[in-house]
Every structure is written in structure tokens, then in C-alpha cells.
Write a protein that holds these residues in place. Structure first.
Motif, PDB file in Angstrom:
ATOM      1  N   THR A  29      23.926  25.702  12.040  1.00  0.00           N
ATOM      2  CA  THR A  29      25.155  26.432  11.742  1.00  0.00           C
ATOM      3  C   THR A  29      25.206  26.865  10.283  1.00  0.00           C
ATOM      4  N   PHE A  30      25.985  27.902  10.057  1.00  0.00           N
ATOM      5  CA  PHE A  30      26.339  28.319   8.693  1.00  0.00           C
ATOM      6  C   PHE A  30      27.628  29.126   8.786  1.00  0.00           C
ATOM      7  N   ASN A  31      28.674  28.622   8.175  1.00  0.00           N
ATOM      8  CA  ASN A  31      29.990  29.268   8.227  1.00  0.00           C
ATOM      9  C   ASN A  31      30.386  29.585   9.671  1.00  0.00           C
ATOM     10  N   ALA A  32      30.339  28.553  10.505  1.00  0.00           N
ATOM     11  CA  ALA A  32      30.574  28.719  11.943  1.00  0.00           C
ATOM     12  C   ALA A  32      31.913  28.149  12.393  1.00  0.00           C
ATOM     13  N   ALA A  33      32.848  27.955  11.485  1.00  0.00           N
ATOM     14  CA  ALA A  33      34.117  27.318  11.840  1.00  0.00           C
ATOM     15  C   ALA A  33      34.875  28.078  12.921  1.00  0.00           C
ATOM     16  N   ARG A  34      34.733  29.379  12.953  1.00  0.00           N
ATOM     17  CA  ARG A  34      35.435  30.184  13.965  1.00  0.00           C
ATOM     18  C   ARG A  34      34.890  29.927  15.367  1.00  0.00           C
ATOM     19  N   LEU A  35      33.611  29.566  15.469  1.00  0.00           N
ATOM     20  CA  LEU A  35      32.946  29.440  16.759  1.00  0.00           C
ATOM     21  C   LEU A  35      32.828  28.008  17.256  1.00  0.00           C
ATOM     22  N   LEU A  36      32.766  27.054  16.344  1.00  0.00           N
ATOM     23  CA  LEU A  36      32.461  25.680  16.733  1.00  0.00           C
ATOM     24  C   LEU A  36      33.476  25.048  17.688  1.00  0.00           C
ATOM     25  N   PRO A  37      34.783  25.245  17.516  1.00  0.00           N
ATOM     26  CA  PRO A  37      35.709  24.576  18.437  1.00  0.00           C
ATOM     27  C   PRO A  37      35.427  24.868  19.908  1.00  0.00           C
ATOM     28  N   ASP A  38      35.219  26.129  20.261  1.00  0.00           N
ATOM     29  CA  ASP A  38      34.943  26.464  21.660  1.00  0.00           C
ATOM     30  C   ASP A  38      33.577  25.953  22.099  1.00  0.00           C
TER      31      ASP A  38
ATOM     32  N   ALA B  25      22.677  20.756  12.163  1.00  0.00           N
ATOM     33  CA  ALA B  25      22.030  20.983  10.871  1.00  0.00           C
ATOM     34  C   ALA B  25      22.698  22.209  10.251  1.00  0.00           C
ATOM     35  N   ASP B  26      23.622  21.960   9.351  1.00  0.00           N
ATOM     36  CA  ASP B  26      24.403  23.027   8.732  1.00  0.00           C
ATOM     37  C   ASP B  26      23.763  23.430   7.404  1.00  0.00           C
ATOM     38  N   GLY B  27      23.796  24.720   7.118  1.00  0.00           N
ATOM     39  CA  GLY B  27      23.117  25.230   5.937  1.00  0.00           C
ATOM     40  C   GLY B  27      23.936  25.214   4.660  1.00  0.00           C
ATOM     41  N   GLY B  28      24.985  24.387   4.619  1.00  0.00           N
ATOM     42  CA  GLY B  28      25.830  24.331   3.430  1.00  0.00           C
ATOM     43  C   GLY B  28      26.988  25.297   3.521  1.00  0.00           C
ATOM     44  N   SER B  29      27.715  25.243   4.624  1.00  0.00           N
ATOM     45  CA  SER B  29      28.807  26.194   4.887  1.00  0.00           C
ATOM     46  C   SER B  29      29.893  26.134   3.815  1.00  0.00           C
ATOM     47  N   LYS B  30      30.502  27.294   3.578  1.00  0.00           N
ATOM     48  CA  LYS B  30      31.591  27.414   2.611  1.00  0.00           C
ATOM     49  C   LYS B  30      32.951  27.555   3.289  1.00  0.00           C
ATOM     50  N   ASP B  31      32.964  27.621   4.616  1.00  0.00           N
ATOM     51  CA  ASP B  31      34.244  27.712   5.329  1.00  0.00           C
ATOM     52  C   ASP B  31      34.665  26.297   5.741  1.00  0.00           C
ATOM     53  N   HIS B  32      35.311  26.156   6.886  1.00  0.00           N
ATOM     54  CA  HIS B  32      35.827  24.855   7.317  1.00  0.00           C
ATOM     55  C   HIS B  32      34.887  24.144   8.294  1.00  0.00           C
TER      56      HIS B  32
END
Length: 246
Positions: free
Chosen positions: A12-21, A39-46
Motif C-alpha cells: 500500500t501507499f496512501n491507500a486510506a480511501r480504499l483500505l476500509p472496504d 507492506a506500506d511504502g510510508g504513506s502520508k495519509d491516514h
């Protein structure tokens, strides 16, 4: 601690919009012996906040810079505790058939796979490559959907996703695995996941893989398959005008 049979791995990377579903589709299966590895690439969102809060399914995660999606997936494979590994994107959704396929997992050197269906996106194809069994010959012609496949972890003791390919690292891996007789392949005709039409391969070219593909087929599947592939490619390109066949 619960024994883990299957690890579902996401890069993932900045995937906060998609992860809940995405997470909801996994949790809805109520499948014992399942873990999620992110394995997240250092997201800057939530994204990290969501990972910290998630409790519905056993979860391992790390958030740090990486060298791209295939580096992240390799990292997830190393972190995974399951005997089989399944790779999906935050925009994919697991279906009830995933549980049915997982109930068939027996031999710890066998690759098991099912069907995938397009569930949303800008367009739906006239046919889908995510349905039906893949012989080495079919795979040499067309990439299968990575969301179809449950790999035994033993595959990743020998192979990894190659980092040199921007889009088709999964295709390169599968050509090698399908050419390796030490890993039997078993297909079950069940729909295990829905995927988004218009993902990475729809937006980026991978000229390096397209240049290397024939050589990978030669090394992994042998000279007979290589020759058949070259003949097929010549016919499609020069007789039928399919310039996008690589």
C-alpha cells in the motif's frame, strides 16, 4: 497463538480511501487461520492510523520507504507466517469463493488458483483473462491475474518478484513458476476475488519486460515453447496487426 494457514499480502501507499472496504471484504469471510500482511511504502495519509486501529483479523504491518510495489510484496512474503501466500491490492475485494479455495489447500508445494471477476472500473473487457485454467502455453501468451493465485510459501524460498519490471513483475514470476515442475498447479473453478479494471498495467508501460519476455520463456519453459511463442507473436503482429501482443 492461532496457526496461520494463509497470509493475505498487500502493498500500500496512501491507500486510506480504499483500505476500509478491502479489509471489510476479508473480515467478512470469518476464515480461521488467516492473517493480513501490509507492506506500506510510508504513506502520508491516514493509512497507518487504519492499520493501528484494525482488530478484525490478525494483522502484521510495516510502514517505511521501499523500491516500489514488487519490493513491498517481497517484503510482505518474508514477513508472512502462512503456508500459502495470496497477493491483492487495496482496490481488490475477496469473495466467498476464496474460503472454498482455501479449503482445498493440501500439498505445501502446490500452487492453487481460481477465477477472478472485474467488479468495477472505467470499463469491463469483452473477455477476461482471470477465468479458467492456465496451461504453460496460455500463460506464455497472456498474463493471468495475480489475484487468482495462492502460492505455497516454498515458491518464495526460490523465487521473488523481480524489481526490474515496473508493471509485469508478477507475470515474470509466474512464467518462471509455471515452467518449474517442482511446483504443481491445481485450478478450481470458483470466483475468489473481484478486481478493479484500470489498475497499474492499464496506466503504465513496461518496455523492459516486453523486451525480456521471450528470453524468460526460453529459460523457464524451454526451446519448444519459446519457438511456438515466437511463431504466434509473428502471426499476430504481422498477419493480424495485433501490435500490442508482446
Amino acid at each position: 497463538m492461532e496457526e496461520i494457514k494463509v497470509s493475505v499480502i498487500l502493498a500500500t501507499f496512501n491507500a486510506a480511501r480504499l483500505l476500509p472496504d478491502c479489509f471489510a471484504s476479508i473480515a467478512a469471510l470469518h476464515m480461521p487461520g488467516l492473517e493480513i500482511v501490509v507492506a506500506d511504502g510510508g504513506s502520508k495519509d491516514h493509512t497507518v492510523d487504519l492499520l493501528k486501529a484494525f482488530r478484525d483479523v490478525p494483522l502484521q504491518w510495516v510502514s517505511e520507504p521501499d523500491k516500489g510495489i514488487y519490493d513491498a510484496l517481497n517484503k510482505g512474503a518474508r514477513m508472512a507466517r502462512g503456508k500459502w501466500l495470496y497477493f491483492m491490492g487495496a482496490d481488490d475485494r475477496l469473495l466467498p469463493g476464496f474460503v472454498e479455495l482455501c479449503s482445498k489447500l493440501q500439498d505445501e508445494n502446490t500452487v492453487y488458483y481460481g477465477n477472478t471477476i472485474p467488479i468495477y472500473g472505467p470499463e469491463k473487457p469483452a473477455y477476461t483473462l482471470g477465468v479458467g485454467a492456465f496451461s504453460p502455453w496460455r500463460l506464455a501468451q497472456y498474463c493471468m491475474n495475480h489475484q487468482q493465485i495462492l502460492y505455497p510459501k516454498t515458491v518464495f524460498a526460490k523465487y521473488q518478484y523481480p524489481l526490474k519490471y515496473r508493471v509485469y513483475g508478477d507475470y515474470a514470476l509466474n512464467l518462471r513458476v509455471w515452467g518449474d515442475k517442482r511446483f504443481p498447479k491445481v485450478f478450481f473453478p470458483v470466483d475468489i476475488a473481484g478486481y478493479y479494471m484500470g489498475g497499474l498495467s492499464a496506466h503504465f508501460n513496461d518496455t523492459v519486460f516486453k523486451k525480456d519476455k521471450a528470453g524468460i520463456i526460453l529459460r523457464s519453459m524451454g526451446p519448444v515453447m519459446y519457438l511456438h511463442f515466437l511463431i504466434k507473436r509473428f502471426k499476430l503482429r504481422h498477419l493480424y496487426g495485433h501490435k500490442d501482443f508482446f
